[in-house]
Design a protein around this motif. Structure first.
Motif, short mmCIF file in Angstrom:
data_model
loop_
_atom_site.label_atom_id
_atom_site.label_comp_id
_atom_site.label_asym_id
_atom_site.label_seq_id
_atom_site.Cartn_x
_atom_site.Cartn_y
_atom_site.Cartn_z
N ILE A 107 0.83 -1.20 0.00
CA ILE A 107 0.00 0.00 0.00
C ILE A 107 0.87 1.26 0.00
N GLU A 108 1.94 1.25 0.76
CA GLU A 108 2.83 2.42 0.77
C GLU A 108 3.41 2.69 -0.61
N SER A 109 3.71 1.63 -1.35
CA SER A 109 4.23 1.80 -2.70
C SER A 109 3.20 2.48 -3.62
N ILE A 110 1.96 2.06 -3.53
CA ILE A 110 0.91 2.66 -4.35
C ILE A 110 0.65 4.10 -3.93
N VAL A 111 0.56 4.35 -2.64
CA VAL A 111 0.31 5.70 -2.14
C VAL A 111 1.46 6.64 -2.51
N THR A 112 2.69 6.14 -2.48
CA THR A 112 3.83 6.94 -2.92
C THR A 112 3.68 7.33 -4.39
N GLY A 113 3.26 6.38 -5.22
CA GLY A 113 3.04 6.66 -6.63
C GLY A 113 1.94 7.69 -6.86
N LEU A 114 0.91 7.65 -6.03
CA LEU A 114 -0.18 8.62 -6.12
C LEU A 114 0.20 9.98 -5.57
N ARG A 115 1.28 10.02 -4.82
CA ARG A 115 1.77 11.23 -4.16
C ARG A 115 0.77 11.75 -3.13
N TRP A 116 0.09 10.80 -2.45
CA TRP A 116 -0.77 11.18 -1.35
C TRP A 116 0.10 11.44 -0.13
N ASN A 117 -0.44 12.13 0.83
CA ASN A 117 0.31 12.57 2.00
C ASN A 117 -0.10 11.78 3.24
N TRP A 118 0.81 10.95 3.75
CA TRP A 118 0.54 10.23 4.99
C TRP A 118 0.44 11.23 6.13
N VAL A 119 -0.64 11.16 6.90
CA VAL A 119 -0.79 12.04 8.06
C VAL A 119 -0.41 11.33 9.36
N GLN A 120 -0.24 10.02 9.27
CA GLN A 120 0.16 9.22 10.42
C GLN A 120 0.70 7.89 9.90
N ASP A 121 1.60 7.28 10.65
CA ASP A 121 2.08 5.96 10.27
C ASP A 121 0.92 4.98 10.25
N PRO A 122 0.98 3.97 9.37
CA PRO A 122 -0.08 2.97 9.33
C PRO A 122 -0.28 2.29 10.69
N LEU A 123 -1.52 2.02 11.00
CA LEU A 123 -1.91 1.34 12.24
C LEU A 123 -2.05 -0.15 11.93
N LEU A 124 -1.28 -0.97 12.64
CA LEU A 124 -1.32 -2.41 12.43
C LEU A 124 -2.02 -3.07 13.62
N CYS A 125 -3.10 -3.77 13.34
CA CYS A 125 -3.83 -4.55 14.35
C CYS A 125 -3.42 -6.00 14.13
N ARG A 126 -2.38 -6.43 14.84
CA ARG A 126 -1.73 -7.72 14.58
C ARG A 126 -2.20 -8.83 15.51
N GLY A 127 -2.14 -10.05 14.97
CA GLY A 127 -2.38 -11.23 15.78
C GLY A 127 -3.84 -11.61 15.86
N GLU A 128 -4.16 -12.42 16.88
CA GLU A 128 -5.53 -12.83 17.11
C GLU A 128 -6.40 -11.61 17.40
N TRP A 129 -7.69 -11.70 17.05
CA TRP A 129 -8.60 -10.58 17.27
C TRP A 129 -8.66 -10.22 18.74
N ARG A 130 -8.63 -8.90 18.97
CA ARG A 130 -8.83 -8.35 20.31
C ARG A 130 -9.75 -7.14 20.19
N ASP A 131 -10.68 -7.01 21.10
CA ASP A 131 -11.58 -5.87 21.07
C ASP A 131 -10.83 -4.55 21.23
N ASP A 132 -9.62 -4.59 21.81
CA ASP A 132 -8.88 -3.34 21.97
C ASP A 132 -8.28 -2.83 20.66
N PHE A 133 -8.52 -3.51 19.54
CA PHE A 133 -8.18 -2.96 18.22
C PHE A 133 -9.12 -1.80 17.86
N LEU A 134 -10.32 -1.82 18.41
CA LEU A 134 -11.35 -0.87 18.00
C LEU A 134 -11.01 0.58 18.35
N GLU A 135 -10.52 0.82 19.54
CA GLU A 135 -10.28 2.20 19.98
C GLU A 135 -9.21 2.91 19.15
#
Length: 153
Positions: A107-135
């Motif tokens: 995704i970063e490669s595509i967004v770089t090509g589009l020249r969009w502006n990241w306003v924050q680093d990507p958020l990774l919700c890793r591993g088994e599902w946890r409800d604390d991903f929601l907040e």
């Protein structure tokens, strides 16, 4: 009124909860000058990107890459918006069963090509599902909408 477009793939009840959390954050009562809209990637197109002032992307990690639906969105949208939407404020969350690095890199490669502006680093919700991903996803939607509302992005 500014428009925040959320393009999020939600093939399961939990990923739908993530997209809804992003939308809820973006529609926080303290944000008055931004309309937030969620569209699944297979329903979103170039006209949606052209009409927005910021974009929040959400995807699952599929075989170490973004969902096919989000890739399809980029395939249909890329050349139609590349000249007119440079600098578009964007953010990303990834629901990754593993580490999410291949998904992020793609995704970063595509967004770089589009020249969009990241306003924050990507958020990774890793591993088994946890409800604390929601907040954090809700906060990401709020952050992007509040930034647009305040004219920061």
């Amino acid at each position: 009124m500014k428009r925040l477009l959320i393009v999020a793939h939600a093939p399961s009840p939990n990923t739908r909860r993530l997209a809804e959390a992003a939308l809820e954050g973006a529609r926080d009562g303290d944000v008055e000058g931004v309309e937030a809209v969620w569209k699944p990637p297979l329903e979103a197109g170039p006209e949606d990107v052209m009409a927005c002032d910021g974009i929040l992307l959400g995807t699952t990690e599929n075989l170490g890459y973004m969902s096919g639906a989000l890739k399809d969105f980029f395939d249909r949208t890329y050349y139609a918006v590349i000249d007119d939407k440079q600098g578009l404020p964007c953010a990303l969350y990834i629901r990754a069963g593993h580490d999410g690095t291949g998904t992020r890199r793609g995704i970063e490669s595509i967004v770089t090509g589009l020249r969009w502006n990241w306003v924050q680093d990507p958020l990774l919700c890793r591993g088994e599902w946890r409800d604390d991903f929601l907040e954090p996803v809700r906060e990401l939607g709020l952050y992007l909408a509040a930034g647009l509302d305040a004219g920061i992005f």
